[in-house]
Design an enzyme around this catalytic site. Structure first.
Site: not given
Ligand SMILES: Cc1cc2nc3c(=O)[nH]c(=O)nc-3n(C[C@H](O)[C@H](O)[C@H](O)COP(=O)(O)O)c2cc1C
Length: 313
Positions: A105, A229, A205, A23, A21
């Site tokens: 988060c 990312r 990660g 945002a 996920p």
């Protein structure tokens, strides 16, 4: 990396490589793109339980999906068990068989509200949330971090608690809340949690290549990897991880723009696709000039024209 199917509750994923996920990014068109490139599962960006309760239009838009996308997981956040259960039962969440609870988060506004990573400090409440959400009949999964800071890592204890509460899968981001997105991933913490539970564990990660994914799997013994990312810079990372054929960057961009136009208004399309194009040119020759022109573009057609120039020539 070695691909294996994963079973979450009564749902089987075709492989163990998933899109995180994110945002502001993992909207329907972006998820559909990553799925096409081989991702076994994609998550919506985090959606507020309270936002759903109070009928926020913006919150509901984040949950757009359709049959072309297929299986997808919704991620919700909050700290009230009843509100989160109601979110699982909300009509906009109906197309998502899997609901993930955000317990990682680090954003100050969320943390200070006692949501996201703040739940790592209140495992009893975290447990209540999962127990309540399970009652909705959804397959409940949890994404969490290894702790708030390095002096108090909670991974294994927390994982066992979430499993006991009824979670069907855990995703562990191997960094503390204080590290945000930087720094080494703590393989040992993920490995120890994986050994302590029977449900599947996805490690998250620092996956930016197939070699990174293999290392994360080997060091942690996890059942799969989650990519965040790296997918923003190149959604075709999923091709590299799953052996799916790649396509030309312009074709990819055109497809994403078309799907974004199908579901979003023009202003959003322009702002979002400018952001995406800026990610996709990172490291390319001429990227700085391209970005300068890109951020002056006012219509989807102008953006597409610029994209054609940089990727087709
Ligand atoms: C821009 C951005 C937005 C993110 N949004 C979410 C989110 O909505 N929910 C969530 O659980 N994690 C979110 N994350 C965290 C990622 O899912 C992931 O755990 C983190 O980036 C580590 O993975 P990576 O090293 O592959 O990037 C976000 C990260 C970034 C950079």
């Amino acid at each position: 990396m070695r691909l294996t199917p994963i079973t979450i509750g009564n749902v089987q994923l075709k492989n163990n490589v998933v899109l995180a996920p994110l945002a502001g990014y993992t909207n329907y068109p972006f998820r559909r793109l990553c799925k096409g490139y081989g991702a076994g599962l994609c998550y919506t960006e985090m959606v507020s339980g309270k936002g759903l309760k109070y009928g926020s239009e913006n919150t509901e838009e984040l949950l757009y999906t359709d049959d072309a996308e297929g299986l997808c997981a919704a991620q919700i956040f909050g700290n009230d068990p009843e509100i989160l259960r109601a979110a699982c039962e909300h009509e906009k969440v109906a197309p998502f068989p899997i609901v993930d609870i955000n317990m990682g988060c680090p954003v100050p506004k969320i943390y200070k509200n006692g949501e996201g990573s703040a739940l790592l400090e209140d495992p009893i409440l975290a447990e209540k949330i999962v127990k309540e959400c399970v009652k909705s009949g959804k397959i409940i999964t949890v994404k969490f971090r290894i702790g708030i800071h390095d002096s108090k890592l909670i991974t294994t204890e927390f994982a066992k608690r979430m499993e006991g509460a009824g979670a069907s899968l855990l995703t562990i981001h191997g960094r503390t809340k204080d590290k945000i997105y930087a720094g080494e991933v703590n393989f040992k913490e993920i490995e120890s949690a994986k050994k302590a539970v029977k449900i599947p564990v996805i490690a998250n990660g620092g996956v930016f290549s197939d070699a990174d994914a293999e290392k994360l799997m080997a060091e942690t013994g996890a059942d799969g990897v989650m990519v965040a990312r790296a997918a923003l810079f190149d959604p075709q990372i999923f091709c590299a991880l799953t052996g799916t054929p790649t396509e030309n960057k312009f074709e990819m961009f055109q497809k994403q723009l078309k799907w974004t136009q199908q579901v979003c208004d023009e202003r959003f399309v322009v702002v979002f696709m400018r952001k995406m194009a800026a990610f996709y040119v990172k490291g390319m020759r001429g990227a700085a000039v391209f970005k300068e022109r890109l951020f002056k573009a006012q219509t989807p057609e102008e953006i597409l024209h610029l994209a054609e120039q940089i990727w087709k020539e």
